[in-house]
Structure formats: structure tokens, C-alpha cells
Motif scaffolding. Structure first.
Motif, PDB file in Angstrom:
ATOM      1  N   LEU B  14       0.826  -1.194   0.000  1.00  0.00           N
ATOM      2  CA  LEU B  14       0.000   0.000   0.000  1.00  0.00           C
ATOM      3  C   LEU B  14       0.872   1.259   0.000  1.00  0.00           C
ATOM      4  O   LEU B  14       0.667   2.182  -0.792  1.00  0.00           O
ATOM      5  CB  LEU B  14      -0.902  -0.019   1.241  1.00  0.00           C
ATOM      6  N   VAL B  15       1.884   1.255   0.904  1.00  0.00           N
ATOM      7  CA  VAL B  15       2.758   2.425   1.022  1.00  0.00           C
ATOM      8  C   VAL B  15       3.569   2.613  -0.249  1.00  0.00           C
ATOM      9  O   VAL B  15       3.679   3.717  -0.791  1.00  0.00           O
ATOM     10  CB  VAL B  15       3.684   2.275   2.249  1.00  0.00           C
ATOM     11  N   VAL B  16       4.122   1.511  -0.766  1.00  0.00           N
ATOM     12  CA  VAL B  16       4.930   1.590  -1.981  1.00  0.00           C
ATOM     13  C   VAL B  16       4.081   2.142  -3.127  1.00  0.00           C
ATOM     14  O   VAL B  16       4.539   2.929  -3.958  1.00  0.00           O
ATOM     15  CB  VAL B  16       5.507   0.196  -2.333  1.00  0.00           C
ATOM     16  N   LEU B  52      12.869   4.116  -4.373  1.00  0.00           N
ATOM     17  CA  LEU B  52      13.810   2.995  -4.316  1.00  0.00           C
ATOM     18  C   LEU B  52      14.942   3.291  -3.324  1.00  0.00           C
ATOM     19  O   LEU B  52      15.323   2.447  -2.510  1.00  0.00           O
ATOM     20  CB  LEU B  52      14.368   2.752  -5.725  1.00  0.00           C
ATOM     21  N   VAL B  53      15.460   4.531  -3.384  1.00  0.00           N
ATOM     22  CA  VAL B  53      16.528   4.927  -2.449  1.00  0.00           C
ATOM     23  C   VAL B  53      16.004   4.901  -1.016  1.00  0.00           C
ATOM     24  O   VAL B  53      16.670   4.417  -0.099  1.00  0.00           O
ATOM     25  CB  VAL B  53      17.060   6.333  -2.805  1.00  0.00           C
ATOM     26  N   THR B  54      14.775   5.398  -0.832  1.00  0.00           N
ATOM     27  CA  THR B  54      14.190   5.431   0.512  1.00  0.00           C
ATOM     28  C   THR B  54      14.048   4.021   1.082  1.00  0.00           C
ATOM     29  O   THR B  54      14.419   3.761   2.233  1.00  0.00           O
ATOM     30  CB  THR B  54      12.797   6.098   0.469  1.00  0.00           C
ATOM     31  N   LEU B  55      13.514   3.112   0.261  1.00  0.00           N
ATOM     32  CA  LEU B  55      13.345   1.733   0.721  1.00  0.00           C
ATOM     33  C   LEU B  55      14.696   1.127   1.086  1.00  0.00           C
ATOM     34  O   LEU B  55      14.843   0.473   2.122  1.00  0.00           O
ATOM     35  CB  LEU B  55      12.666   0.886  -0.366  1.00  0.00           C
ATOM     36  N   GLY B  59      15.706   0.150   4.911  1.00  0.00           N
ATOM     37  CA  GLY B  59      16.012  -1.257   5.166  1.00  0.00           C
ATOM     38  C   GLY B  59      17.389  -1.428   5.773  1.00  0.00           C
ATOM     39  O   GLY B  59      17.574  -2.143   6.769  1.00  0.00           O
ATOM     40  N   VAL B  60      18.366  -0.725   5.174  1.00  0.00           N
ATOM     41  CA  VAL B  60      19.742  -0.869   5.657  1.00  0.00           C
ATOM     42  C   VAL B  60      19.870  -0.320   7.085  1.00  0.00           C
ATOM     43  O   VAL B  60      20.441  -0.972   7.959  1.00  0.00           O
ATOM     44  CB  VAL B  60      20.722  -0.148   4.698  1.00  0.00           C
ATOM     45  N   LEU B 275      12.405  -4.954   6.048  1.00  0.00           N
ATOM     46  CA  LEU B 275      11.114  -4.621   5.447  1.00  0.00           C
ATOM     47  C   LEU B 275      10.413  -3.502   6.211  1.00  0.00           C
ATOM     48  O   LEU B 275       9.927  -2.533   5.627  1.00  0.00           O
ATOM     49  CB  LEU B 275      10.221  -5.861   5.398  1.00  0.00           C
ATOM     50  N   LEU B 276      10.403  -3.629   7.547  1.00  0.00           N
ATOM     51  CA  LEU B 276       9.703  -2.626   8.343  1.00  0.00           C
ATOM     52  C   LEU B 276      10.439  -1.283   8.304  1.00  0.00           C
ATOM     53  O   LEU B 276       9.810  -0.227   8.303  1.00  0.00           O
ATOM     54  CB  LEU B 276       9.548  -3.110   9.788  1.00  0.00           C
ATOM     55  N   GLY B 277      11.774  -1.337   8.243  1.00  0.00           N
ATOM     56  CA  GLY B 277      12.568  -0.113   8.137  1.00  0.00           C
ATOM     57  C   GLY B 277      12.287   0.605   6.831  1.00  0.00           C
ATOM     58  O   GLY B 277      12.110   1.825   6.792  1.00  0.00           O
ATOM     59  N   ALA B 278      12.221  -0.165   5.743  1.00  0.00           N
ATOM     60  CA  ALA B 278      11.918   0.407   4.430  1.00  0.00           C
ATOM     61  C   ALA B 278      10.535   1.050   4.452  1.00  0.00           C
ATOM     62  O   ALA B 278      10.328   2.164   3.970  1.00  0.00           O
ATOM     63  CB  ALA B 278      11.992  -0.688   3.369  1.00  0.00           C
TER      64      ALA B 278
END
Lengths: 245, 319
Positions: B14-16, B52-55, B59-60, B275-278
């Protein structure tokens, strides 16, 4: 694999040669497959002794030879240590959200496949052990949802489940009710000749009832090492714990 | 797959799907079929690479946080708290102030990474002198952060300070607009990082039980802890060089993951944190762009404003 004996030669461990208060000296032989009780007042060096056995203290002099190995334990690789020892510290670190089953699986950590899969054999071992040790009903519970006694049994379970030849237990029966204490000692006694088990404890009567050998520490020195009957006849207990009489 | 995993997966999708539609320039749905329209170009050439950069960054940051927390057996440990992020930032600012190296140049990155390594070396010396204690690690981080912040402000007082476009935004953390090809590299890089951590996660599981026990599980505490620190500091240096110091993602996300998912191993925790961080950073980015468009808040301010209360709630619930 056969349970190994232990040869301790002229051992001295401590933080520094100039701080004699932290030094401990030992000279000792332990036969393969014995159940050994280590007793002594608080601060007598029981924990240091267990940690020294697996090379986790700074050796100032001497050596510890395990089984037929020619190399002293302090220069062993972690892999070799993992094949020989399992260890229950006095205070266990744990991840409070972890479930008991996942925690017990850690016993097989060195043997897990690359993707973290446990072999069917180990899996079956875990299940049957959980039944024997009466942990089955905890398996799906988080560690933080167990009482401290229940948790201690899980910690102890992880150590006993670990496929090692030597088991080092630092006050394993803390927080346990008398029934479980009794069962634990009987379980340890049944390991005889399969594993060499060393238990640091304040449970003097259990040591006298179940152990093959008693080691008495006092003031960070080894006061006595011998069979239970030798220990009883020489009345060392009276010397070390005068107020228990 | 249990219900929680499905809910988080659905939220993620949904967020993506929603975040690229937010921002200063409204995207017209009708124009999306026309590849030459403004909406189409903004959507595919700006917002999707940014997503893409945000995810990747989210994540990292969260997976590094979960690694540090387990390595040091303390829920407070993460690169930000231990001062490693600040060390990178100081390196970057030194490179800019004295060597006129703009952020993003190789020399600027090397300065950041170099300073992070120096701090880690200090941390190693500090922790190896006595028996390992996670409290000492936290205290070390506090001390390091004070000194590094003071040095940073000292340097900044020589520069023109401005928030938004200037150096100060590095302190708050922000998300860059990048080209599609660069964004794809970020995506691949972060996935590779996650996979490497997951493959080599077993020693972290052992270290969670304490150093002595870890040894009986075949793990050398000193060697493995230091290897993870050096490896992750490289990645921290990259993230800080790209986005400044984004706080609270690495601190809060792993905690929330533990509470929601009860991960059975470090490997699951890493994946869940990633996943949750992204997800968390994307939501924060969506918010930062839609409060007062066209103004864009530094995303670190939003993560801290969201993460701070969340952190306090988890603390409260735990006790």
C-alpha cells in the motif's frame, strides 16, 4: 565420543601477576565421565575455575589438558571449544521475545546447515529432550512470559541438549523448586560416563548424594579434591562452612 | 505465513503504491498513459528512484540497528547512538571545510569511513581492556557523540549555516533525489547487504547468549564482533554520505519487530527489520513531502518525531 578426563597442571589464572588477590592456583586430575561438585563460599573462585577450564580466563602459568589433547585449552580454537564444552553461566543472557523452542535450537547452532535448517535427527532429539525434561509445554512461549524458575530450566535444557563431552554448570539449580532440583541432579547422574560434568553449587547435600568427586575452594585456593567419602571423613565441610553445623 | 506477516506485507504494498503520488507537483492519473507528459516524467524519473533509495536506506538502517543491538546485547545500541554516524558526518564535513570536497566525492566518503573506523578502533580498545559490558559501550557512545557534535559545530561555525539546502540538513537526515540508474544500484546494494548479513547471521545469535556461551557455540566473540563492526561501518559510511544522519530508524524498528514478530533467529529479525525499516522511512518521506508542499521537511525530523513516541510506547509496554 567418549567423555574426557581433565589434567590441570600448576595452573595460575588472574588479571595480573602483580595483583595476587585475583590469582588462583590449582593442581588437579579429574577422571573421564565423573560428576564433580565444586563447592566453596562466595568469592572462593568457583566461577573463575569453570571459566578457566574452557580457557576463558587469562592464564598466568600452567596448563589444562582435556582428554588426550596435547595442546592446553587456552590456545584452542572456538570450533574445538564448541566440540568439547557446553556452559551454563550463573546469569544467562537471553532475548526476552524469543520463544523457548528457538532458544533450545541454539544448542545445535554449530551444526545447523548454511540456511539455518536443523537436521531431522537433531529436531527429534530436541523434541524427546523437551519431553524428558518437561519443557514441552513451554516450547511456544516467549522467554519473558516464563517465571525465573521455568526460564532457568530452559537455560539448563539448552546446555544439556548441546552435543558436547563436558558440561560446565554454574549454580544450575538457582530459582528451581525442590522437585526440579532433585530431577536435575538425577539427570546429571545419568550422564555418568557419557559426559564429564562439573557443577559449581551451594547445594552441599546434593553434592554428597550424587557426585563422584568434590572440589572445595576457599579464598581462591583449592582446599581439597577427592571422592565424596574422603570429603566426608576428613570433615572439610566443618572447616569451610562452620555455620552449617 | 501468519496473519501479522500478511498485514505488514499488505501495508508495505500500500505504502509503496501510494508514496510516489505524494509531493509538490500533483500527478495526474490521466496523463500517466502519455510518456511525454510532465506527470509521467516526474513519476518515473524522480519519485520512483526516490522511493527505491528510501526503501534501500530504511532497510539498511534498520538491519544495521538490529545487528548492533544483538552484537552488544543492548536495545540502545545502533550506529547513531554509538557515535559512528556522527564520526562519518565529521569526516564528510572536514573534507568539505578543509579540502573543498563536495559530499559524494570518493575523498569525502573516505574521510567519513576513515573516521568511523578510527572510532571503532577506539571502541575496540575501550571494550577489550576489561570484561565486555554493554553499558560501557553505551557510555562510550555518549562520550563520543558529545565530543563529535562539539567538533562538528565548531567546524560549522566557520561555515554559513543554513537548513534545507545547506550543511545543517546533514544533521537531520534527508533523502536525495537521484537518477534512476543510481537508485537501481542502491536497491541492489542494499539487497546484497541484507543477504550477506542473513547468510552470516549465526554468530550474532550466539553472541546474544553472552561471550562465554558464544565460545562454546563455536564463535570467537572478539573476532566476530569486530568483523561485523568494520563491515557495517562501511555501509553506515555510505548511508551517511548519501542522506546524513537519519535517527531512530535503527533504534525503533528492530524493537517493534521483536515485539510484533517474535523472530526466532537473527536471520528472521534481519529480514523483518529490513522490510519494516523500508516501510517506516517511506511513510516518513511521504509525510515530509506532503505537510506543506512544496516545502520538504528533512526526513530525519519526521522519523524522530514518529519514532521517539513509538520508542517511549514500546518502553512503557515492556515495563
Amino acid at each position: 565420543m567418549k567423555a574426557p578426563g581433565i589434567k590441570i597442571k600448576n595452573l595460575m589464572v588472574g588479571f595480573s601477576e602483580h595483583l595476587p588477590i585475583n590469582q588462583i592456583k590449582w593442581e588437579l586430575d579429574i577422571n573421564p565421565g565423573e560428576l564433580v561438585g565444586i563447592i566453596g563460599p562466595n568469592g572462593s573462585g568457583k566461577t573463575s575455575f569453570l571459566r578457566a577450564l574452557m580457557g576463558d580466563e587469562t592464564f598466568l602459568s600452567g596448563e589444562i589438558l582435556i582428554g588426550g589433547e596435547s595442546e592446553s585449552v587456552q590456545s584452542w580454537s572456538s570450533k574445538k571449544i564448541s566440540q568439547h564444552f557446553s556452559y551454563l553461566p550463573q546469569e544467562s543472557f537471553f532475548d526476552s521475545f524469543q520463544e523457548t523452542e528457538a532458544y533450545l535450537r541454539l544448542a545445535f547452532l554449530p551444526r545447523l546447515g548454511l540456511l539455518g535448517r536443523m537436521s531431522q535427527e537433531n529436531s527429534a532429539q530436541l523434541d524427546s529432550f523437551a519431553r524428558d525434561f518437561e519443557l514441552s509445554s513451554y516450547l511456544k512461549k516467549r522467554l519473558q512470559d516464563l517465571s525465573s524458575g521455568e526460564r532457568q530450566r530452559v537455560f539448563l535444557g539448552r546446555v544439556l541438549l548441546q552435543p558436547s563431552q563436558m558440561v560446565l554448570l554454574d549454580e544450575p539449580t538457582n530459582h528451581l523448586d525442590p522437585n526440579v532440583v532433585e530431577k536435575t541432579w538425577v539427570f546429571l547422574k545419568n550422564q555418568k560416563n557419557k559426559k564429564t560434568v562439573l557443577v559449581a553449587t551451594h547445594d552441599l547435600s546434593q553434592v554428597e548424594r550424587h557426585c563422584d568427586r568434590v572440589i572445595v575452594l576457599s579464598g581462591r585456593e583449592m582446599l581439597f579434591s577427592g571422592t565424596v567419602s574422603e570429603y566426608q571423613t576428613r570433615e572439610i565441610k566443618r572447616l569451610v562452612f562452620p555455620f552449617t553445623y | 505465513m501468519n496473519r501479522k506477516t500478511l498485514i505488514v506485507a499488505a501495508l508495505f504494498l500500500l505504502v509503496v503504491a501510494a508514496v510516489p503520488w505524494l509531493g509538490a507537483e500533483p500527478i495526474s492519473f490521466l496523463e500517466m498513459s502519455n510518456p511525454t507528459s510532465l506527470s509521467y516524467r516526474i513519476f518515473w524519473e524522480l519519485r520512483i528512484p526516490r522511493l527505491l533509495v528510501t526503501l534501500s536506506l530504511g532497510g539498511v538502517l534498520a538491519s544495521v540497528g538490529s545487528t548492533y543491538q544483538s552484537l552488544f546485547r543492548n536495545p540502545l545500541c545502533e550506529p547513531y547512538i554509538l557515535g559512528i554516524s556522527s564520526a562519518v558526518l565529521l569526516g564528510v564535513v572536514i573534507a568539505e571545510t578543509f579540502f573543498q570536497q563536495k559530499v559524494g566525492t570518493p575523498l569525502s566518503f573516505l574521510f567519513g569511513f576513515g573516521l568511523a573506523l578510527m572510532l571503532i578502533l577506539l571502541l575496540m580498545i575501550f571494550t577489550s581492556s576489561t570484561k565486555f559490558s554493554s553499558d560501557r559501550v553505551i557510555l562510550f557512545g555518549m562520550g563520543a557523540n558529545f565530543v563529535l557534535s562539539a567538533l562538528l559545530f565548531l567546524l560549522l561555525s566557520f561555515q554559513t549555516q543554513s537548513v534545507g539546502g545547506g550543511t545543517l540538513k546533514w544533521f537531520f537526515g534527508f533523502l536525495p533525489w537521484v537518477e534512476t540508474s543510481k537508485a537501481v544500484w542502491f536497491g541492489f546494494g542494499s539487497l546484497l547487504f541484507l543477504i550477506l548479513l542473513m547468510v552470516f547471521s549465526r554468530p550474532i545469535d550466539a553472541l546474544r547468549l553472552g561471550d562465554s556461551v558464544a565460545r562454546t557455540l563455536g564463535v570467537s566473540p572478539l573476532v566476530s564482533r569486530n568483523s561485523y563492526l568494520v563491515f557495517t561501518s562501511l555501509v553506515v559510511a555510505i548511508t551517511v554520505s548519501v542522506s546524513g544522519t537519519i535517527g531512530f530508524v535503527g533504534l525503533v524498528v528492530p524493537q517493534v519487530c521483536r515485539i510484533i514478530f517474535r523472530p526466532s533467529s537473527m536471520r528472521s529479525l534481519l529480514l523483518q527489520s529490513f522490510l519494516l525499516g523500508a516501510l517506516f522511512l517511506s511513510v516518513a518521506d511521504g509525510i515530509s513531502r506532503s505537510i506543506i508542499p512544496p516545502f520538504e521537511f528533512p526526513v530525519g525530523v519526521i522519523t524522530t518525531l514518529l519514532g521517539g513516541p513509538l520508542f517511549l510506547i514500546t518502553l512503557w509496554k515492556k515495563s
